[in-house]
Enzyme design. Structure first.
Site, PDB file in Angstrom:
ATOM      1  N   GLY A   7       0.912  -1.103  -0.078  1.00  0.00           N
ATOM      2  CA  GLY A   7       0.083   0.035  -0.174  1.00  0.00           C
ATOM      3  C   GLY A   7       0.915   1.189   0.005  1.00  0.00           C
ATOM      4  N   THR A   9       1.460   3.393  -2.329  1.00  0.00           N
ATOM      5  CA  THR A   9       1.036   4.424  -2.912  1.00  0.00           C
ATOM      6  C   THR A   9      -0.106   5.186  -2.384  1.00  0.00           C
ATOM      7  N   GLN A  11      -2.110   7.059   1.262  1.00  0.00           N
ATOM      8  CA  GLN A  11      -1.744   8.367   2.218  1.00  0.00           C
ATOM      9  C   GLN A  11      -0.597   7.740   3.152  1.00  0.00           C
ATOM     10  N   ASP A  12      -0.830   6.445   3.905  1.00  0.00           N
ATOM     11  CA  ASP A  12       0.095   6.227   5.085  1.00  0.00           C
ATOM     12  C   ASP A  12       1.408   5.728   4.312  1.00  0.00           C
ATOM     13  N   ALA A  79      -4.909  -2.140   1.344  1.00  0.00           N
ATOM     14  CA  ALA A  79      -6.419  -2.340   1.457  1.00  0.00           C
ATOM     15  C   ALA A  79      -7.181  -1.512   0.865  1.00  0.00           C
ATOM     16  N   SER A  81      -9.803   0.730   1.326  1.00  0.00           N
ATOM     17  CA  SER A  81      -9.909   1.403   2.636  1.00  0.00           C
ATOM     18  C   SER A  81     -11.023   2.345   2.681  1.00  0.00           C
ATOM     19  N   THR A 120      -7.883  -1.194  12.541  1.00  0.00           N
ATOM     20  CA  THR A 120      -8.806  -0.094  12.359  1.00  0.00           C
ATOM     21  C   THR A 120      -9.908   0.301  13.650  1.00  0.00           C
ATOM     22  N   GLU A 122     -12.592   1.126  13.052  1.00  0.00           N
ATOM     23  CA  GLU A 122     -14.011   0.872  12.319  1.00  0.00           C
ATOM     24  C   GLU A 122     -14.369  -0.699  12.841  1.00  0.00           C
ATOM     25  N   TYR A 143     -16.125  -3.683   5.400  1.00  0.00           N
ATOM     26  CA  TYR A 143     -14.684  -3.242   5.746  1.00  0.00           C
ATOM     27  C   TYR A 143     -14.294  -3.527   7.018  1.00  0.00           C
ATOM     28  N   LYS A 147     -11.476  -6.394   8.200  1.00  0.00           N
ATOM     29  CA  LYS A 147     -10.260  -6.025   8.935  1.00  0.00           C
ATOM     30  C   LYS A 147     -10.236  -6.722  10.319  1.00  0.00           C
TER      31      LYS A 147
HETATM   32  P1  NAP Z   1      -5.345   4.363   1.386  1.00  0.00           P
HETATM   33  O1  NAP Z   1      -4.587   5.887   1.000  1.00  0.00           O
HETATM   34  O2  NAP Z   1      -6.619   4.118   0.790  1.00  0.00           O
HETATM   35  O3  NAP Z   1      -3.923   3.558   0.624  1.00  0.00           O
HETATM   36  C1  NAP Z   1      -4.584   2.345   0.388  1.00  0.00           C
HETATM   37  C2  NAP Z   1      -3.316   1.427  -0.473  1.00  0.00           C
HETATM   38  O4  NAP Z   1      -3.879   0.166  -0.847  1.00  0.00           O
HETATM   39  C3  NAP Z   1      -3.052   2.210  -1.598  1.00  0.00           C
HETATM   40  O5  NAP Z   1      -1.723   2.018  -1.800  1.00  0.00           O
HETATM   41  C4  NAP Z   1      -3.744   1.224  -2.733  1.00  0.00           C
HETATM   42  O6  NAP Z   1      -3.178   1.065  -3.916  1.00  0.00           O
HETATM   43  C5  NAP Z   1      -3.606   0.027  -2.046  1.00  0.00           C
HETATM   44  N1  NAP Z   1      -4.561  -1.104  -2.212  1.00  0.00           N
HETATM   45  C6  NAP Z   1      -5.824  -0.982  -2.599  1.00  0.00           C
HETATM   46  N2  NAP Z   1      -6.336  -2.191  -2.991  1.00  0.00           N
HETATM   47  C7  NAP Z   1      -5.644  -2.894  -3.025  1.00  0.00           C
HETATM   48  C8  NAP Z   1      -5.418  -4.417  -3.494  1.00  0.00           C
HETATM   49  N3  NAP Z   1      -6.425  -5.000  -4.064  1.00  0.00           N
HETATM   50  N4  NAP Z   1      -4.281  -5.061  -3.658  1.00  0.00           N
HETATM   51  C9  NAP Z   1      -3.190  -4.459  -3.362  1.00  0.00           C
HETATM   52  N5  NAP Z   1      -3.041  -2.962  -2.645  1.00  0.00           N
HETATM   53  C10 NAP Z   1      -4.085  -2.491  -2.810  1.00  0.00           C
HETATM   54  O7  NAP Z   1      -5.418   4.209   2.838  1.00  0.00           O
HETATM   55  P2  NAP Z   1      -4.680   4.851   3.999  1.00  0.00           P
HETATM   56  O8  NAP Z   1      -5.507   5.926   4.383  1.00  0.00           O
HETATM   57  O9  NAP Z   1      -3.192   4.993   3.414  1.00  0.00           O
HETATM   58  O10 NAP Z   1      -4.935   3.760   4.983  1.00  0.00           O
HETATM   59  C11 NAP Z   1      -3.589   2.530   5.063  1.00  0.00           C
HETATM   60  C12 NAP Z   1      -4.007   1.434   5.817  1.00  0.00           C
HETATM   61  O11 NAP Z   1      -4.424   1.685   7.155  1.00  0.00           O
HETATM   62  C13 NAP Z   1      -5.209   0.764   5.105  1.00  0.00           C
HETATM   63  O12 NAP Z   1      -5.393  -0.634   5.219  1.00  0.00           O
HETATM   64  C14 NAP Z   1      -6.483   1.205   5.967  1.00  0.00           C
HETATM   65  O13 NAP Z   1      -7.476   0.165   5.709  1.00  0.00           O
HETATM   66  C15 NAP Z   1      -5.758   1.308   7.352  1.00  0.00           C
HETATM   67  N6  NAP Z   1      -6.482   2.382   8.130  1.00  0.00           N
HETATM   68  C16 NAP Z   1      -6.723   3.610   7.771  1.00  0.00           C
HETATM   69  C17 NAP Z   1      -7.033   4.504   8.408  1.00  0.00           C
HETATM   70  C18 NAP Z   1      -7.203   5.952   8.263  1.00  0.00           C
HETATM   71  O14 NAP Z   1      -7.809   6.923   8.909  1.00  0.00           O
HETATM   72  N7  NAP Z   1      -6.577   6.591   7.138  1.00  0.00           N
HETATM   73  C19 NAP Z   1      -7.598   4.325   9.950  1.00  0.00           C
HETATM   74  C20 NAP Z   1      -7.372   2.866  10.133  1.00  0.00           C
HETATM   75  C21 NAP Z   1      -6.603   1.962   9.340  1.00  0.00           C
HETATM   76  P3  NAP Z   1      -3.649   1.874  -5.294  1.00  0.00           P
HETATM   77  O15 NAP Z   1      -3.103   3.301  -5.037  1.00  0.00           O
HETATM   78  O16 NAP Z   1      -3.038   1.029  -6.448  1.00  0.00           O
HETATM   79  O17 NAP Z   1      -5.068   2.122  -5.209  1.00  0.00           O
HETATM   80  O1  G4F Z   2     -14.138   9.768   6.139  1.00  0.00           O
HETATM   81  P1  G4F Z   2     -14.861   8.561   5.996  1.00  0.00           P
HETATM   82  O2  G4F Z   2     -15.153   7.932   4.654  1.00  0.00           O
HETATM   83  O3  G4F Z   2     -14.112   7.678   7.155  1.00  0.00           O
HETATM   84  P2  G4F Z   2     -14.552   6.342   7.804  1.00  0.00           P
HETATM   85  O4  G4F Z   2     -15.742   5.742   7.164  1.00  0.00           O
HETATM   86  O5  G4F Z   2     -14.673   6.781   9.255  1.00  0.00           O
HETATM   87  O6  G4F Z   2     -13.372   5.510   7.479  1.00  0.00           O
HETATM   88  C1  G4F Z   2     -12.080   5.909   7.595  1.00  0.00           C
HETATM   89  O7  G4F Z   2     -11.506   5.715   9.028  1.00  0.00           O
HETATM   90  C2  G4F Z   2     -11.479   4.428   9.300  1.00  0.00           C
HETATM   91  C3  G4F Z   2     -10.756   4.218  10.652  1.00  0.00           C
HETATM   92  O8  G4F Z   2     -11.930   4.674  11.653  1.00  0.00           O
HETATM   93  C4  G4F Z   2     -10.507   3.681   8.511  1.00  0.00           C
HETATM   94  F1  G4F Z   2     -10.263   2.357   8.881  1.00  0.00           F
HETATM   95  C5  G4F Z   2     -11.026   3.756   7.077  1.00  0.00           C
HETATM   96  O9  G4F Z   2      -9.975   3.040   6.009  1.00  0.00           O
HETATM   97  C6  G4F Z   2     -11.078   5.202   6.494  1.00  0.00           C
HETATM   98  O10 G4F Z   2     -10.061   5.592   6.438  1.00  0.00           O
HETATM   99  O11 G4F Z   2     -16.470   9.040   6.954  1.00  0.00           O
HETATM  100  C7  G4F Z   2     -16.138   9.602   8.104  1.00  0.00           C
HETATM  101  C8  G4F Z   2     -17.899   9.963   8.589  1.00  0.00           C
HETATM  102  C9  G4F Z   2     -18.731   8.812   8.263  1.00  0.00           C
HETATM  103  O12 G4F Z   2     -19.603   8.550   9.326  1.00  0.00           O
HETATM  104  C10 G4F Z   2     -19.544   9.165   7.175  1.00  0.00           C
HETATM  105  O13 G4F Z   2     -20.828   8.492   6.932  1.00  0.00           O
HETATM  106  O14 G4F Z   2     -18.334  10.835   7.629  1.00  0.00           O
HETATM  107  C11 G4F Z   2     -19.723  10.579   7.253  1.00  0.00           C
HETATM  108  N1  G4F Z   2     -19.863  11.256   6.024  1.00  0.00           N
HETATM  109  C12 G4F Z   2     -21.021  12.515   5.873  1.00  0.00           C
HETATM  110  N2  G4F Z   2     -20.771  12.777   4.494  1.00  0.00           N
HETATM  111  C13 G4F Z   2     -19.442  11.060   4.943  1.00  0.00           C
HETATM  112  C14 G4F Z   2     -19.812  12.078   3.947  1.00  0.00           C
HETATM  113  N3  G4F Z   2     -18.263  10.412   4.504  1.00  0.00           N
HETATM  114  C15 G4F Z   2     -18.051  10.255   2.947  1.00  0.00           C
HETATM  115  N4  G4F Z   2     -16.785   9.830   2.655  1.00  0.00           N
HETATM  116  N5  G4F Z   2     -18.486  11.148   2.157  1.00  0.00           N
HETATM  117  C16 G4F Z   2     -19.370  12.034   2.563  1.00  0.00           C
HETATM  118  O15 G4F Z   2     -20.059  12.950   1.785  1.00  0.00           O
END
Ligand code: NAP
Ligand code: G4F
Length: 324
Positions: A7, A9, A11-12, A79, A81, A120, A122, A143, A147
């Site tokens: 992953g 490419t 954000q993290d 993931a 994600s 996560t 979630e 999701y 996870k």
């Molecule tokens: P992100 O920006 O969506 O990055 C996801 C990465 O996974 C990208 O590099 C994407 O590649 C890759 N990917 C997606 N589908 C794939 C597949 N089928 N096979 C291989 N790689 C794949 O997510 P992030 O915010 O950096 O999060 C990093 C990790 O932390 C994820 O596992 C996410 O679920 C978890 N997480 C995130 C948060 C958060 O708030 N950001 C919180 C808790 C946990 P492409 O560029 O090719 O799409």
């Molecule tokens: O920004 P969201 O899509 O993030 P969500 O669902 O909390 O998930 C993110 O955080 C998780 C950790 O708890 C990660 F594991 C996961 O990979 C991801 O990074 O939505 C946040 C909140 C939700 O309650 C959603 O219903 O915002 C609410 N929301 C309201 N309007 C919206 C919108 N969400 C999105 N994406 N778009 C809207 O227009």
């Protein structure tokens, strides 16, 4: 030290690659086989890891690549994600997010490799805040279910085979590199437009900065394998985020509530208790909610489109591509 980041490419992946490079690591970035790697985030942070095509769905490929790279540490960040999409793509999401790590666990079993798994908040669903490592998991989305499978497998491999795996139960973390479909980035860009369509404004999230959170990932792998909540301990509603973003931009977009952005099942209130990470890892968040919103809104305001468009000409910054 050699680190393999799946992953890369995302954000993290970009923030972690920057951190590990700064710490003197040799960083290998796994991207999905068959796709051109999107290196824009890496370019934005001026980091250029070795890129490795890697198919999380194919055990032999996972094993061969790990055997070839011989990493000391693996960070499994790959993931599907986006929670909303997981309701449309449940099988795919659970396979990538749930079974993906099982292939890595099998490939490293018996080897001296430390693994970080991106768990996560979630997984908590609507469990009562503040959620900690001892809070029960009641996921509300495919999701979260996928996870939780991954999280359970990691714990099982740690207990059964001594695999050195740590799971970071990370609460929402954002940055200017956040995908544009997530609500924070949607708002950060949307406040510069005339109209903004959103879903549930009442949902509350504990939002931190990705730069702080990747530091916690690294710290986990420098300690005994365990599970850690990573959070700021303060929650805000989507409405709060919108208000703060409008104050930052000084704009007043028309906001429409569109039911299409509501989810079949919502997670209402996530707010984490990161005491264990503070006490054992010495980890603390450094970015306030206001600073996070400010950085995202200001960065979005500099771009004519999404941030990809503002860094054209600087792509890609790949050192080389390695195939196993
Ligand atoms: P992100 O920006 O969506 O990055 C996801 C990465 O996974 C990208 O590099 C994407 O590649 C890759 N990917 C997606 N589908 C794939 C597949 N089928 N096979 C291989 N790689 C794949 O997510 P992030 O915010 O950096 O999060 C990093 C990790 O932390 C994820 O596992 C996410 O679920 C978890 N997480 C995130 C948060 C958060 O708030 N950001 C919180 C808790 C946990 P492409 O560029 O090719 O799409
Ligand atoms: O920004 P969201 O899509 O993030 P969500 O669902 O909390 O998930 C993110 O955080 C998780 C950790 O708890 C990660 F594991 C996961 O990979 C991801 O990074 O939505 C946040 C909140 C939700 O309650 C959603 O219903 O915002 C609410 N929301 C309201 N309007 C919206 C919108 N969400 C999105 N994406 N778009 C809207 O227009």
């Amino acid at each position: 030290m050699r680190a393999l980041i799946t992953g890369i490419t995302g954000q993290d992946g970009a923030y972690l690659a920057r951190l590990l490079t700064d710490y003197g690591y040799e960083v290998f970035g796994a991207y999905r086989r068959g796709a051109s790697p999107r290196t824009e985030r890496l370019a934005y942070l001026n980091v250029s890891p070795e890129m490795v095509p890697f198919e999380l769905g194919e055990y032999e490929n996972v094993k061969r690549t790990i055997d070839h790279i011989k990493p000391d540490e693996i960070y499994n960040l790959a993931a599907q994600s986006f929670v909303a999409d997981s309701f449309e793509l449940p099988t795919y999401t659970c396979d990538v997010n749930g079974m993906g790590v099982l292939r890595i666990l099998e490939a490293i079993r018996g080897k001296d490799i430390r693994l970080y798994q991106a768990s996560t908040s979630e997984m908590f669903g609507n469990a009562t805040p503040r959620q900690s490592e001892t809070t029960p998991f009641i996921p509300r989305s495919p999701y979260g279910c996928g996870k939780l499978l991954a999280h359970s497998l990691c714990r099982n491999y740690r207990e059964s085979y001594g695999v050195q795996v740590s799971c970071g139960i990370l609460f929402n973390h954002e940055s200017p590199l956040r995908g544009k479909e997530f609500v924070t980035q949607k708002i950060a860009y949307g406040v510069w437009d005339e109209h903004l369509r959103l879903g549930n404004l009442e949902a509350k999230r504990d939002w931190g900065h990705a730069r702080d959170y990747v530091k916690a990932m690294w710290l986990m792998l420098q300690h005994q394998p365990d599970d850690f909540v990573v959070a700021t301990g303060t929650a805000h509603s989507v409405k709060d985020f919108l208000t703060a973003a409008k104050q930052e931009s000084g704009t007043e977009p028309v906001v429409t509530i569109d039911p299409k952005f509501y989810r079949p099942a919502e997670v209402n209130h996530l707010c984490g208790d990161a005491t264990k990470a503070r006490e054992i890892l010495g980890w603390e968040p450094t970015t306030t909610f206001r600073d996070l919103v400010g950085e995202m809104v200001r960065e979005a305001g500099k771009c004519s489109g999404y941030f990809w468009d503002s860094i054209d000409g600087k792509l890609p910054r790949i050192k080389s591509v390695i195939t196993a």
